[in-house]
Write an enzyme that holds these catalytic residues in place. Sequence first.
Site, PDB file in Angstrom:
ATOM      1  N   SER A   1      45.970  40.164  43.811  1.00  0.00           N
ATOM      2  CA  SER A   1      44.804  39.323  43.947  1.00  0.00           C
ATOM      3  C   SER A   1      45.045  38.317  45.071  1.00  0.00           C
ATOM      4  CB  SER A   1      44.501  38.646  42.613  1.00  0.00           C
ATOM      5  OG  SER A   1      43.162  38.354  42.522  1.00  0.00           O
TER       6      SER A   1
ATOM      7  N   ASP B   1      37.270  47.417  40.240  1.00  0.00           N
ATOM      8  CA  ASP B   1      37.470  45.998  40.509  1.00  0.00           C
ATOM      9  C   ASP B   1      36.505  45.481  41.569  1.00  0.00           C
ATOM     10  OD1 ASP B   1      38.501  43.459  40.911  1.00  0.00           O
ATOM     11  OD2 ASP B   1      40.171  44.173  42.156  1.00  0.00           O
TER      12      ASP B   1
ATOM     13  N   HIS C   1      41.360  45.469  38.317  1.00  0.00           N
ATOM     14  CA  HIS C   1      42.092  44.488  39.109  1.00  0.00           C
ATOM     15  C   HIS C   1      43.602  44.545  38.848  1.00  0.00           C
ATOM     16  CE1 HIS C   1      41.689  41.094  41.783  1.00  0.00           C
ATOM     17  NE2 HIS C   1      42.377  40.288  40.994  1.00  0.00           N
TER      18      HIS C   1
END
Length: 502
Positions: free
Chosen positions: A183, A445, A470
């Site tokens: 991320s 995601d 994710h």
Amino acid sequence: MVDKSFLYPFLGVMFLLLGGAEVYGVRRFWRGKMFQQDAPSRSERFHAQAAVPDLWFEQQLDHNDPTNAATWQQRYYANDQYFNASDPNAPVFLMIGGEGEATARWMHEGAWIRYAEKHGALCFQLEHRFYGKSRPTEDLSTSSLAYLTSEQALADLAYFIVAMNDKYQLEPHRHRWIAFGGSYPGSLAAWLREKYPSLVHGAISSSGPLLAKIDFVEYYDTVTRSLERYSADCVRAVRSAFQQVETLLKHMIGQRTLNEKFQLCDPVERSIENPLDIANLFEAIASNFAGVVQYNKDNSPHATVTIDEVCDVMMNQTIGAPVSRLAEVNRILLKQSNTTCLDFVYDKSIEEMRNTSWGSSQASGARQWTYQTCNEFGFYQTSNNASSVFGDRFPVEFFVRQCVDVYGARFGAESLARAVYRTNTNYGALDPATTNVLYVHGNIDPWHRLGLTDSNDIHMPTILIDGTAHCANMYEPKDSDPPQLKQARLEIDTFITNLLAM
């Protein structure tokens, strides 16, 4: 006492992260968060190896000002269990912390540890400045947060690498460093290789958004597509439910119905003339689906509610009208987070976010990450079209207003536009000048829409995993993982093997 800080419907920017934060389950995201830094799994193996002490590194406060001699203590973890000090070419793996507290559990679990075992790597995890116990300043005032930027964080990593090379007597051109992150830390991993190629030999960037964007309208578009993969009937039910909420808001009886159905902390009829409260309410309800989609079946302990489950609820006509099914989804997620009511009052959110104390409910990351979105990235997950599934109640202006209300008038639309332009210019957005970086995303995601998912450049390979969410590739592997996820991990390992052979 239950920490309810994450329950405030604030700044729709679902978390990024993988540097060690506690899980942000269901509505635990301060809408700027992307990834969960929670423990990778609950395996018994961890309990036998849990004694990972906090270590501390004396870090510079301001890397941009050599006249500023101020320093602070930055937390890190180390694991030399797999490291063969006698091997002159043994690699070093660095897990980059993100917008949450670093977690010692990552030092013995997760896919990166499997790679470390195979390649005999020395492992480090560095907590991000201003998160967890890494506190450079006495408070979280706006003036203190001026030291919270991705550029300062990258310099932290660079200084740390130099220091660890010295401490462990590592030869930089033999003991090659590979950065890992998911991320926002996935972005940092790629940018670290871009900015400090002499220190970092390569990187695995998982679910990292490279493009800073103020109006991230693609986020809820992807949420819709991901729900539609399960059933078009599910999406139709969600759309109808949001339209019914709009209808109920138009009269007193309907407003009282919403109070009861959605377990609102305050009567919505008191807020009916306040568009900010109503925007907050719609964004809060929509974020239920965003959170479920973003972390769908990602192998982490927090992913207990799936797309399948929420869609089964939304298509279950025995529950009642679509709005009743929407309320049931909300009830399930409130229960999962051990919360009794849904708070949507805007001024209450703002008041809590203005608290600059390290002891505040928002100091676990909400105030810090929101500042980064207002000062560098945007990432606002908007819905601004009445014909869209989630309606038009939380446009980009709603989020920019929050920047101003929390941090001051200078954090308005013009400064945000300059900030995002600067970020994209600084790092290259979707055309980065990097080599030796593997970009990994899952197409469930929503964050993959701001990432590098297709490249013809052999120096910037990509993996887009069908059907995963994710950072799914980062968690502890399971036998039940889908074949495409298993294959992605094999390709990542091959990439690392080739990097170390260069």
